[in-house]
Design a protein around this motif. Structure first.
Motif, PDB file in Angstrom:
ATOM      1  N   ALA A  17       0.842  -1.202   0.000  1.00 28.55           N
ATOM      2  CA  ALA A  17       0.000   0.000   0.000  1.00 28.55           C
ATOM      3  C   ALA A  17       0.875   1.249   0.000  1.00 28.55           C
ATOM      4  CB  ALA A  17      -0.934  -0.005   1.203  1.00 28.55           C
ATOM      5  N   ALA A  18       1.890   1.252   0.842  1.00 24.89           N
ATOM      6  CA  ALA A  18       2.794   2.402   0.912  1.00 24.89           C
ATOM      7  C   ALA A  18       3.467   2.651  -0.432  1.00 24.89           C
ATOM      8  CB  ALA A  18       3.838   2.177   2.007  1.00 24.89           C
ATOM      9  N   GLU A  19       3.914   1.570  -1.069  1.00 25.07           N
ATOM     10  CA  GLU A  19       4.565   1.701  -2.376  1.00 25.07           C
ATOM     11  C   GLU A  19       3.586   2.245  -3.423  1.00 25.07           C
ATOM     12  OE1 GLU A  19       6.873  -1.050  -5.634  1.00 25.07           O
ATOM     13  OE2 GLU A  19       6.999  -1.622  -3.519  1.00 25.07           O
ATOM     14  N   LEU A  20       2.360   1.722  -3.436  1.00 20.92           N
ATOM     15  CA  LEU A  20       1.357   2.192  -4.394  1.00 20.92           C
ATOM     16  C   LEU A  20       1.054   3.678  -4.226  1.00 20.92           C
ATOM     17  CD1 LEU A  20      -1.265  -0.707  -4.284  1.00 20.92           C
ATOM     18  CD2 LEU A  20      -0.052   0.088  -6.326  1.00 20.92           C
ATOM     19  N   LEU A  21       1.062   4.133  -2.979  1.00 18.87           N
ATOM     20  CA  LEU A  21       0.679   5.512  -2.676  1.00 18.87           C
ATOM     21  C   LEU A  21       1.852   6.485  -2.646  1.00 18.87           C
ATOM     22  CD1 LEU A  21      -1.849   4.627   0.131  1.00 18.87           C
ATOM     23  CD2 LEU A  21      -2.412   5.434  -2.181  1.00 18.87           C
ATOM     24  N   GLY A  22       3.072   5.943  -2.687  1.00 14.57           N
ATOM     25  CA  GLY A  22       4.252   6.809  -2.659  1.00 14.57           C
ATOM     26  C   GLY A  22       4.499   7.433  -1.292  1.00 14.57           C
ATOM     27  N   ILE A  23       4.114   6.714  -0.236  1.00 14.38           N
ATOM     28  CA  ILE A  23       4.333   7.189   1.128  1.00 14.38           C
ATOM     29  C   ILE A  23       4.990   6.065   1.925  1.00 14.38           C
ATOM     30  CG2 ILE A  23       2.452   8.869   1.100  1.00 14.38           C
ATOM     31  CD1 ILE A  23       0.683   6.854   2.547  1.00 14.38           C
ATOM     32  N   THR A  24       5.305   6.348   3.169  1.00 11.17           N
ATOM     33  CA  THR A  24       5.951   5.332   3.993  1.00 11.17           C
ATOM     34  C   THR A  24       4.925   4.535   4.794  1.00 11.17           C
ATOM     35  OG1 THR A  24       6.223   6.768   5.919  1.00 11.17           O
ATOM     36  CG2 THR A  24       7.988   6.826   4.253  1.00 11.17           C
ATOM     37  N   VAL A  25       5.352   3.386   5.236  1.00 11.67           N
ATOM     38  CA  VAL A  25       4.532   2.558   6.121  1.00 11.67           C
ATOM     39  C   VAL A  25       4.205   3.347   7.385  1.00 11.67           C
ATOM     40  CG1 VAL A  25       4.614   0.501   7.597  1.00 11.67           C
ATOM     41  CG2 VAL A  25       5.344   0.354   5.199  1.00 11.67           C
ATOM     42  N   ASP A  26       5.187   4.076   7.903  1.00  9.74           N
ATOM     43  CA  ASP A  26       4.970   4.873   9.117  1.00  9.74           C
ATOM     44  C   ASP A  26       3.891   5.933   8.905  1.00  9.74           C
ATOM     45  OD1 ASP A  26       6.829   3.462  10.598  1.00  9.74           O
ATOM     46  OD2 ASP A  26       8.468   4.857  10.155  1.00  9.74           O
ATOM     47  N   THR A  27       3.843   6.515   7.710  1.00  9.13           N
ATOM     48  CA  THR A  27       2.817   7.512   7.417  1.00  9.13           C
ATOM     49  C   THR A  27       1.431   6.882   7.461  1.00  9.13           C
ATOM     50  OG1 THR A  27       4.341   8.824   6.077  1.00  9.13           O
ATOM     51  CG2 THR A  27       1.994   9.168   5.688  1.00  9.13           C
ATOM     52  N   ILE A  28       1.297   5.714   6.877  1.00 14.78           N
ATOM     53  CA  ILE A  28       0.000   5.017   6.911  1.00 14.78           C
ATOM     54  C   ILE A  28      -0.394   4.723   8.350  1.00 14.78           C
ATOM     55  CG2 ILE A  28      -1.235   2.903   6.305  1.00 14.78           C
ATOM     56  CD1 ILE A  28       0.407   2.842   3.703  1.00 14.78           C
ATOM     57  N   ARG A  29       0.531   4.202   9.121  1.00 15.04           N
ATOM     58  CA  ARG A  29       0.233   3.893  10.526  1.00 15.04           C
ATOM     59  C   ARG A  29      -0.163   5.156  11.294  1.00 15.04           C
ATOM     60  NH1 ARG A  29       5.156  -0.142  10.791  1.00 15.04           N
ATOM     61  NH2 ARG A  29       4.069  -2.085  10.341  1.00 15.04           N
ATOM     62  N   TYR A  30       0.520   6.253  11.007  1.00 15.42           N
ATOM     63  CA  TYR A  30       0.205   7.533  11.663  1.00 15.42           C
ATOM     64  C   TYR A  30      -1.221   7.967  11.327  1.00 15.42           C
ATOM     65  CZ  TYR A  30       0.291  12.477  12.825  1.00 15.42           C
ATOM     66  OH  TYR A  30      -0.022  13.709  13.335  1.00 15.42           O
ATOM     67  N   TYR A  31      -1.579   7.933  10.044  1.00 17.36           N
ATOM     68  CA  TYR A  31      -2.930   8.334   9.650  1.00 17.36           C
ATOM     69  C   TYR A  31      -3.987   7.446  10.317  1.00 17.36           C
ATOM     70  CZ  TYR A  31      -1.043  11.420   6.003  1.00 17.36           C
ATOM     71  OH  TYR A  31      -0.400  12.416   5.312  1.00 17.36           O
ATOM     72  N   GLU A  32      -3.695   6.185  10.468  1.00 21.15           N
ATOM     73  CA  GLU A  32      -4.635   5.281  11.144  1.00 21.15           C
ATOM     74  C   GLU A  32      -4.724   5.617  12.630  1.00 21.15           C
ATOM     75  OE1 GLU A  32      -3.295   1.318  10.225  1.00 21.15           O
ATOM     76  OE2 GLU A  32      -3.709   1.590   8.087  1.00 21.15           O
ATOM     77  N   LYS A  33      -3.576   5.830  13.271  1.00 16.65           N
ATOM     78  CA  LYS A  33      -3.537   6.142  14.706  1.00 16.65           C
ATOM     79  C   LYS A  33      -4.276   7.442  15.001  1.00 16.65           C
ATOM     80  CE  LYS A  33       0.079   7.942  16.663  1.00 16.65           C
ATOM     81  NZ  LYS A  33       0.573   8.990  17.282  1.00 16.65           N
ATOM     82  N   GLU A  34      -4.169   8.413  14.109  1.00 17.74           N
ATOM     83  CA  GLU A  34      -4.803   9.710  14.301  1.00 17.74           C
ATOM     84  C   GLU A  34      -6.283   9.714  13.924  1.00 17.74           C
ATOM     85  OE1 GLU A  34      -3.510  12.502  15.720  1.00 17.74           O
ATOM     86  OE2 GLU A  34      -1.821  11.205  16.220  1.00 17.74           O
ATOM     87  N   GLY A  35      -6.785   8.593  13.419  1.00 25.47           N
ATOM     88  CA  GLY A  35      -8.194   8.532  13.043  1.00 25.47           C
ATOM     89  C   GLY A  35      -8.493   9.191  11.713  1.00 25.47           C
ATOM     90  N   ILE A  36      -7.458   9.435  10.933  1.00 27.65           N
ATOM     91  CA  ILE A  36      -7.627  10.074   9.624  1.00 27.65           C
ATOM     92  C   ILE A  36      -7.966   9.029   8.576  1.00 27.65           C
ATOM     93  CG2 ILE A  36      -6.409  11.348   7.806  1.00 27.65           C
ATOM     94  CD1 ILE A  36      -4.769  12.648  10.152  1.00 27.65           C
ATOM     95  N   ALA A  37      -7.353   7.874   8.702  1.00 28.40           N
ATOM     96  CA  ALA A  37      -7.618   6.774   7.770  1.00 28.40           C
ATOM     97  C   ALA A  37      -8.274   5.637   8.536  1.00 28.40           C
ATOM     98  CB  ALA A  37      -6.311   6.303   7.129  1.00 28.40           C
ATOM     99  N   PRO A  38      -9.178   4.936   7.892  1.00 28.18           N
ATOM    100  CA  PRO A  38      -9.838   3.817   8.567  1.00 28.18           C
ATOM    101  C   PRO A  38      -8.855   2.662   8.796  1.00 28.18           C
ATOM    102  CG  PRO A  38     -10.433   3.849   6.247  1.00 28.18           C
ATOM    103  CD  PRO A  38      -9.633   5.094   6.500  1.00 28.18           C
ATOM    104  N   ALA A  39      -9.092   1.949   9.871  1.00 31.66           N
ATOM    105  CA  ALA A  39      -8.274   0.758  10.124  1.00 31.66           C
ATOM    106  C   ALA A  39      -8.641  -0.286   9.081  1.00 31.66           C
ATOM    107  CB  ALA A  39      -8.546   0.225  11.526  1.00 31.66           C
ATOM    108  N   PRO A  40      -7.648  -0.876   8.456  1.00 30.05           N
ATOM    109  CA  PRO A  40      -7.936  -1.885   7.429  1.00 30.05           C
ATOM    110  C   PRO A  40      -8.314  -3.229   8.056  1.00 30.05           C
ATOM    111  CG  PRO A  40      -5.594  -1.727   7.756  1.00 30.05           C
ATOM    112  CD  PRO A  40      -6.216  -0.668   8.636  1.00 30.05           C
ATOM    113  N   ALA A  41      -8.848  -4.079   7.240  1.00 32.97           N
ATOM    114  CA  ALA A  41      -9.106  -5.459   7.676  1.00 32.97           C
ATOM    115  C   ALA A  41      -7.756  -6.132   7.898  1.00 32.97           C
ATOM    116  CB  ALA A  41      -9.900  -6.194   6.605  1.00 32.97           C
ATOM    117  N   ARG A  42      -7.789  -7.215   8.609  1.00 35.85           N
ATOM    118  CA  ARG A  42      -6.558  -7.976   8.837  1.00 35.85           C
ATOM    119  C   ARG A  42      -6.730  -9.372   8.275  1.00 35.85           C
ATOM    120  NH1 ARG A  42      -2.503  -5.646  12.317  1.00 35.85           N
ATOM    121  NH2 ARG A  42      -3.300  -3.677  13.090  1.00 35.85           N
TER     122      ARG A  42
END
Length: 135
Positions: A17-42
């Motif tokens: 996902a990070a590669e597709l979006l051109g961002i880091t894994v940490d950025t995705i985790r941050y957006y999820e932690k901050e409630g900006i992005a929905p938590a994905p399925a596992r």
């Protein structure tokens, strides 16, 4: 969020996902932690799995951040979406940000014009004095 859209046939890992979006894994985790992005399925292995809908939301988040929307504003937009705010309320948030982006763009254009005048002045001075650059 509708744009930009990212499509995957099968859910992908956070690294993909990070590669597709051109961002880091940490950025995705941050957006999820901050409630900006929905938590994905596992997946059965416990790893995050990002489907097209989740990736599209993240892509929209990346776009908003790229336009200068701050984290608090992104939190407010995401909360409005989660809480079922109507389209008019969410539109108002985006229109307010749009106005801010346009104002910032106008300011950058003014600074760019001043920079170009300064560059032209140096070029004219150099041309008039016959100065050459040292190699």
């Amino acid at each position: 969020m509708l744009l930009p859209e990212v499509h995957v046939d099968e859910p992908v890992t956070i690294s993909a996902a990070a590669e597709l979006l051109g961002i880091t894994v940490d950025t995705i985790r941050y957006y999820e932690k901050e409630g900006i992005a929905p938590a994905p399925a596992r997946g059965q292995d416990g790893w995050r799995r990002y489907d097209t809908a989740t990736l599209s939301w993240l892509a929209g988040t990346v776009m908003l951040r790229g336009t200068g929307m701050n984290v608090q504003e992104m939190r407010e937009y995401a909360a409005a979406y989660r809480e079922g705010a109507d389209d008019a309320a969410r539109l108002a948030l985006l229109e307010q940000h749009h106005a801010t982006v346009l104002a910032r763009q106008a300011e950058v254009q003014r600074h760019l014009a001043a920079l170009e005048r300064k560059i032209d002045a140096y070029r004219e001075t150099i041309a008039a004095t016959g100065a050459r650059s040292v190699e």
